[in-house]
Design a protein around this motif. Structure first.
Motif, mmCIF file in Angstrom:
data_model
loop_
_atom_site.group_PDB
_atom_site.id
_atom_site.type_symbol
_atom_site.label_atom_id
_atom_site.label_comp_id
_atom_site.label_asym_id
_atom_site.label_seq_id
_atom_site.Cartn_x
_atom_site.Cartn_y
_atom_site.Cartn_z
ATOM 1 N N CYS A 142 24.695 -19.471 28.902
ATOM 2 C CA CYS A 142 25.397 -18.803 30.241
ATOM 3 C C CYS A 142 25.543 -17.356 30.184
ATOM 4 N N PHE B 236 27.494 -15.155 31.329
ATOM 5 C CA PHE B 236 28.770 -14.565 30.989
ATOM 6 C C PHE B 236 29.331 -14.610 29.625
ATOM 7 N N GLU C 136 20.505 -15.670 37.079
ATOM 8 C CA GLU C 136 21.390 -15.824 36.120
ATOM 9 C C GLU C 136 22.081 -17.148 36.125
ATOM 10 N N ILE D 79 25.458 -19.572 35.245
ATOM 11 C CA ILE D 79 26.700 -19.431 34.805
ATOM 12 C C ILE D 79 27.352 -20.740 34.690
ATOM 13 N N CYS E 255 33.186 -20.672 34.021
ATOM 14 C CA CYS E 255 33.093 -19.212 33.867
ATOM 15 C C CYS E 255 32.824 -18.310 35.013
ATOM 16 N N MET E 256 32.696 -19.134 36.260
ATOM 17 C CA MET E 256 32.505 -18.383 37.382
ATOM 18 C C MET E 256 33.593 -17.440 37.905
ATOM 19 N N PHE F 108 33.796 -14.491 35.759
ATOM 20 C CA PHE F 108 32.367 -13.502 35.983
ATOM 21 C C PHE F 108 32.560 -13.004 37.343
#
Length: 261
Positions: free
Chosen positions: A189, A191, A209, A211, A215-216, A219
């Protein structure tokens, strides 16, 4: 009835492994879990394979009187009929009138010379750490290989006795589970840096990237979001580890909906 399995290896919901061993006693079966990281599991499989390949072996495995497997430190005694018993079992048999000491040949002895270490490998005496998976391995015969395991963050030692073939099977199973995890890994990930697996929601940004779905939200609210390109595409999930089948059942209130009598 089939003989109980000696071990199992399960992929946990945090993408590590649970190495489960049993006492193999059909009449009173018990199992013990050892939750370990992928790195700890891989190291254990390597050590176990090396030990059983290079181990010290005799043709002695279990006492015919009590049925228990021999250990390296046990005192043994041979009987005229060719059997090898624990010294303590000989003493018990003499008290019960089943044997007499003249029925025995020679003096008590051990499976191995005194200069042979107690364990082929041991990390049990290393400084305890909350993150350590500690274990010891003692080979006696191809039918009696003793494993002493202490789960990370645990204090109790769990022991099992496996055959040579069972040890080989345990090594293969651990490596098979690790391969399952490796095949299901999508990448780190961008992030949080942790590995993303295909059984959970993940997103791929237009700029490449990866993710975690979890975590989105953080982020997009972070400064790192300014350096990437949107939109983000949700990667289809696959239940490769069977966790949804185990934990995705809906609660059925029917058995509890009736008023008490």
């Amino acid at each position: 009835m089939d003989k109980p399995l000696a071990y199992d290896v399960v992929i946990t919901t945090d993408w590590n492994l649970n190495i489960i061993i049993t006492n193999k006693r059909r009449e009173q079966l018990r199992s013990y879990s050892h939750f370990v990281t992928q790195e700890q599991a891989a190291r254990f499989a390597d050590v176990l394979e090396q030990v059983i390949t290079m181990g010290c072996y005799t043709d002695l495995d279990a006492c015919p009187f009590c049925g228990k497997n021999f250990f390296r430190h046990d005192k043994l005694r041979r009987v005229n009929d060719g059997r090898t018993l624990h010294q303590k079992c000989v003493d018990t048999a003499v008290r019960c009138g089943v044997l007499t000491y003249p029925d025995c040949v020679g003096a008590a002895f051990r499976c191995f010379p005194e200069d042979v270490p107690l364990f082929d490998y041991s990390s049990l005496t290393s400084a305890p750490s909350s993150k350590d998976f500690r274990y010891a391995i003692q080979t006696v015969s191809k039918k009696a290989i003793h494993l002493f395991l202490i789960e990370p963050r645990g204090r109790m030692t769990h022991r099992t006795c496996l055959t040579y073939e069972e040890c080989q099977g345990l090594v293969r199973m651990i490596r098979g589970r690790l391969k399952q995890l490796a095949d299901a890994a999508l990448g780190a990930c961008a992030f949080c840096g942790r590995m993303a697996y295909i059984d959970k929601t993940n997103y791929l940004l237009a700029s490449g990237e990866l993710i975690h779905g979890s975590c989105m939200e953080r982020f997009v609210q972070s400064p790192e979001a300014a350096g990437v390109w949107f939109p983000a595409v949700r990667i289809p999930t696959e239940d490769v580890f069977g966790h949804r089948r185990l934990f995705g059942r809906k609660f059925d209130p029917a058995p509890f909906s009736q008023p008490p009598p």
